[in-house]
Design a protein around this motif. Structure first.
Motif, PDB file in Angstrom:
ATOM      1  N   SER A  94     -31.244 -16.921  14.006  1.00  0.00           N
ATOM      2  CA  SER A  94     -31.392 -18.348  14.325  1.00  0.00           C
ATOM      3  C   SER A  94     -32.486 -18.610  15.363  1.00  0.00           C
ATOM      4  O   SER A  94     -33.054 -19.696  15.409  1.00  0.00           O
ATOM      5  N   ALA A  95     -32.800 -17.625  16.180  1.00  0.00           N
ATOM      6  CA  ALA A  95     -33.853 -17.790  17.188  1.00  0.00           C
ATOM      7  C   ALA A  95     -35.200 -17.215  16.744  1.00  0.00           C
ATOM      8  O   ALA A  95     -36.208 -17.423  17.412  1.00  0.00           O
ATOM      9  N   HIS A  96     -35.212 -16.489  15.638  1.00  0.00           N
ATOM     10  CA  HIS A  96     -36.431 -15.850  15.122  1.00  0.00           C
ATOM     11  C   HIS A  96     -36.520 -16.176  13.631  1.00  0.00           C
ATOM     12  O   HIS A  96     -36.090 -15.399  12.784  1.00  0.00           O
ATOM     13  N   ARG A  97     -37.069 -17.345  13.342  1.00  0.00           N
ATOM     14  CA  ARG A  97     -37.109 -17.847  11.969  1.00  0.00           C
ATOM     15  C   ARG A  97     -38.408 -17.444  11.273  1.00  0.00           C
ATOM     16  O   ARG A  97     -39.434 -17.268  11.929  1.00  0.00           O
ATOM     17  N   PRO A  98     -38.409 -17.321   9.957  1.00  0.00           N
ATOM     18  CA  PRO A  98     -39.654 -17.006   9.255  1.00  0.00           C
ATOM     19  C   PRO A  98     -40.785 -17.983   9.591  1.00  0.00           C
ATOM     20  O   PRO A  98     -41.946 -17.578   9.698  1.00  0.00           O
ATOM     21  N   ALA A  99     -40.444 -19.250   9.807  1.00  0.00           N
ATOM     22  CA  ALA A  99     -41.472 -20.254  10.112  1.00  0.00           C
ATOM     23  C   ALA A  99     -42.194 -19.979  11.430  1.00  0.00           C
ATOM     24  O   ALA A  99     -43.270 -20.534  11.677  1.00  0.00           O
ATOM     25  N   ASP A 100     -41.630 -19.113  12.279  1.00  0.00           N
ATOM     26  CA  ASP A 100     -42.250 -18.795  13.570  1.00  0.00           C
ATOM     27  C   ASP A 100     -43.310 -17.698  13.459  1.00  0.00           C
ATOM     28  O   ASP A 100     -43.983 -17.402  14.444  1.00  0.00           O
ATOM     29  N   TYR A 101     -43.431 -17.081  12.292  1.00  0.00           N
ATOM     30  CA  TYR A 101     -44.290 -15.908  12.134  1.00  0.00           C
ATOM     31  C   TYR A 101     -45.421 -16.168  11.150  1.00  0.00           C
ATOM     32  O   TYR A 101     -45.212 -16.784  10.100  1.00  0.00           O
ATOM     33  N   LEU A 102     -46.585 -15.638  11.491  1.00  0.00           N
ATOM     34  CA  LEU A 102     -47.687 -15.512  10.540  1.00  0.00           C
ATOM     35  C   LEU A 102     -47.803 -14.030  10.239  1.00  0.00           C
ATOM     36  O   LEU A 102     -47.714 -13.201  11.147  1.00  0.00           O
ATOM     37  N   VAL A 103     -47.999 -13.704   8.976  1.00  0.00           N
ATOM     38  CA  VAL A 103     -48.157 -12.307   8.588  1.00  0.00           C
ATOM     39  C   VAL A 103     -49.514 -12.110   7.930  1.00  0.00           C
ATOM     40  O   VAL A 103     -50.039 -13.004   7.277  1.00  0.00           O
ATOM     41  N   ALA A 104     -50.067 -10.927   8.125  1.00  0.00           N
ATOM     42  CA  ALA A 104     -51.321 -10.541   7.471  1.00  0.00           C
ATOM     43  C   ALA A 104     -50.979  -9.511   6.416  1.00  0.00           C
ATOM     44  O   ALA A 104     -50.188  -8.591   6.662  1.00  0.00           O
ATOM     45  N   PRO A 162     -42.753 -22.704  20.418  1.00  0.00           N
ATOM     46  CA  PRO A 162     -42.774 -23.469  21.662  1.00  0.00           C
ATOM     47  C   PRO A 162     -42.081 -22.641  22.738  1.00  0.00           C
ATOM     48  O   PRO A 162     -41.047 -22.019  22.473  1.00  0.00           O
ATOM     49  N   PRO A 163     -42.613 -22.596  23.958  1.00  0.00           N
ATOM     50  CA  PRO A 163     -41.978 -21.785  24.999  1.00  0.00           C
ATOM     51  C   PRO A 163     -40.631 -22.334  25.462  1.00  0.00           C
ATOM     52  O   PRO A 163     -39.780 -21.576  25.919  1.00  0.00           O
ATOM     53  N   THR A 164     -40.440 -23.636  25.339  1.00  0.00           N
ATOM     54  CA  THR A 164     -39.161 -24.264  25.684  1.00  0.00           C
ATOM     55  C   THR A 164     -38.908 -25.396  24.694  1.00  0.00           C
ATOM     56  O   THR A 164     -39.782 -25.750  23.908  1.00  0.00           O
ATOM     57  N   ALA A 165     -37.718 -25.983  24.770  1.00  0.00           N
ATOM     58  CA  ALA A 165     -37.392 -27.143  23.932  1.00  0.00           C
ATOM     59  C   ALA A 165     -37.648 -28.458  24.662  1.00  0.00           C
ATOM     60  O   ALA A 165     -37.344 -29.527  24.138  1.00  0.00           O
ATOM     61  N   LEU A 166     -38.228 -28.397  25.848  1.00  0.00           N
ATOM     62  CA  LEU A 166     -38.442 -29.589  26.655  1.00  0.00           C
ATOM     63  C   LEU A 166     -39.580 -30.439  26.095  1.00  0.00           C
ATOM     64  O   LEU A 166     -40.670 -29.920  25.802  1.00  0.00           O
ATOM     65  N   PRO A 167     -39.390 -31.757  25.970  1.00  0.00           N
ATOM     66  CA  PRO A 167     -40.470 -32.627  25.487  1.00  0.00           C
ATOM     67  C   PRO A 167     -41.729 -32.557  26.364  1.00  0.00           C
ATOM     68  O   PRO A 167     -42.843 -32.647  25.862  1.00  0.00           O
ATOM     69  N   CYS A 168     -41.548 -32.359  27.678  1.00  0.00           N
ATOM     70  CA  CYS A 168     -42.709 -32.306  28.576  1.00  0.00           C
ATOM     71  C   CYS A 168     -43.527 -31.029  28.399  1.00  0.00           C
ATOM     72  O   CYS A 168     -44.622 -30.899  28.947  1.00  0.00           O
ATOM     73  N   ASN A 169     -43.033 -30.090  27.590  1.00  0.00           N
ATOM     74  CA  ASN A 169     -43.696 -28.813  27.349  1.00  0.00           C
ATOM     75  C   ASN A 169     -44.136 -28.684  25.883  1.00  0.00           C
ATOM     76  O   ASN A 169     -44.596 -27.640  25.453  1.00  0.00           O
ATOM     77  N   ALA A 170     -44.023 -29.788  25.136  1.00  0.00           N
ATOM     78  CA  ALA A 170     -44.267 -29.754  23.691  1.00  0.00           C
ATOM     79  C   ALA A 170     -45.722 -29.497  23.325  1.00  0.00           C
ATOM     80  O   ALA A 170     -46.020 -29.147  22.191  1.00  0.00           O
ATOM     81  N   HIS A 171     -46.630 -29.650  24.262  1.00  0.00           N
ATOM     82  CA  HIS A 171     -48.059 -29.438  23.988  1.00  0.00           C
ATOM     83  C   HIS A 171     -48.458 -27.967  24.081  1.00  0.00           C
ATOM     84  O   HIS A 171     -49.617 -27.621  23.871  1.00  0.00           O
ATOM     85  N   VAL A 172     -47.501 -27.083  24.368  1.00  0.00           N
ATOM     86  CA  VAL A 172     -47.789 -25.657  24.565  1.00  0.00           C
ATOM     87  C   VAL A 172     -47.131 -24.849  23.458  1.00  0.00           C
ATOM     88  O   VAL A 172     -46.009 -25.144  23.038  1.00  0.00           O
ATOM     89  N   ARG A 173     -47.843 -23.818  22.998  1.00  0.00           N
ATOM     90  CA  ARG A 173     -47.259 -22.814  22.114  1.00  0.00           C
ATOM     91  C   ARG A 173     -47.404 -21.470  22.810  1.00  0.00           C
ATOM     92  O   ARG A 173     -48.335 -21.257  23.590  1.00  0.00           O
ATOM     93  N   GLN A 174     -46.485 -20.561  22.510  1.00  0.00           N
ATOM     94  CA  GLN A 174     -46.512 -19.246  23.138  1.00  0.00           C
ATOM     95  C   GLN A 174     -46.459 -18.157  22.073  1.00  0.00           C
ATOM     96  O   GLN A 174     -45.688 -18.245  21.117  1.00  0.00           O
ATOM     97  N   ILE A 175     -47.283 -17.156  22.249  1.00  0.00           N
ATOM     98  CA  ILE A 175     -47.250 -15.979  21.393  1.00  0.00           C
ATOM     99  C   ILE A 175     -46.164 -15.065  21.948  1.00  0.00           C
ATOM    100  O   ILE A 175     -46.216 -14.681  23.114  1.00  0.00           O
TER     101      ILE A 175
END
Length: 194
Positions: free
Chosen positions: A69-79, A95-108
């Protein structure tokens, strides 16, 4: 087939020919992961485990599912390899958090390349694909964390415009050694790194 510059018509006499351009690796096919990729991704993850980049203990059977539930296929790109029959690597972007104020950030939160697919630019291609996907999702910033002793990964990230934004000294004890956790990030709405 290309011919060397010296054999091209119109090469000015008395000048040294330039070296032919080396062949480039084919651009990998990068796609979003699918549920049916789980077992192959799990095998890849186990095969590349190393204390150079892993903070989790070395995996042993029975293995946890790759997707949950925390690691969904949609979270991954595969080569994939050239004929699309084998996964060569993956990158996880969330997204690093579920907070709306942090929605502009993505984390690898994970990058892996199979041993047989290394040294041909695949990690760089996955990193660039993640940046493109983050932009597509509306992000203006992307971050990651990397172990301080992982010099190859830190060099790759720096060459792609990521800067060190913080260091958590001795954050992990791995095999009896204190290892720093290095936080890196970059903007996505500025010029691309060269």
């Amino acid at each position: 087939m290309t011919t060397p510059d010296s054999a091209r018509p119109g090469h000015p006499p008395g000048t040294a020919p330039t070296a032919p351009t080396p062949p480039t690796s084919p651009v990998p096919r990068i796609r979003r992961a699918r549920a049916e990729d789980a077992e192959e991704l799990s095998r890849l993850d186990r095969a590349v485990w190393s204390p150079l980049h892993a903070v989790q203990p070395e995996p042993h059977a029975p293995y946890d599912p790759f997707f949950d539930s925390a690691h969904r296929p949609a979270d991954y790109l595969v080569a994939e390899n050239a004929d699309g029959t084998r996964i060569a690597g993956y990158i996880r972007l969330v997204p690093p958090t579920a907070l709306p104020c942090n929605a502009h950030v993505r984390q690898i939160q994970g990058l892996a390349v199979a041993d047989w697919a290394r040294r041909c630019g695949l990690a760089r291609a996955l990193l660039r694909a993640a940046c493109d996907e983050a932009r597509r999702q509306g992000a203006t910033r992307i971050t990651l964390r990397v172990l301080g002793h992982n010099t190859p990964a830190r060099g790759l990230y720096a060459s792609e415009g990521f800067a060190v934004e913080g260091v958590l000294p001795g954050e992990f004890h791995l095999r009896g050694v204190a290892v720093d956790d290095v936080c890196m990030g970059r903007r996505l709405d500025g010029p691309e790194p060269v």
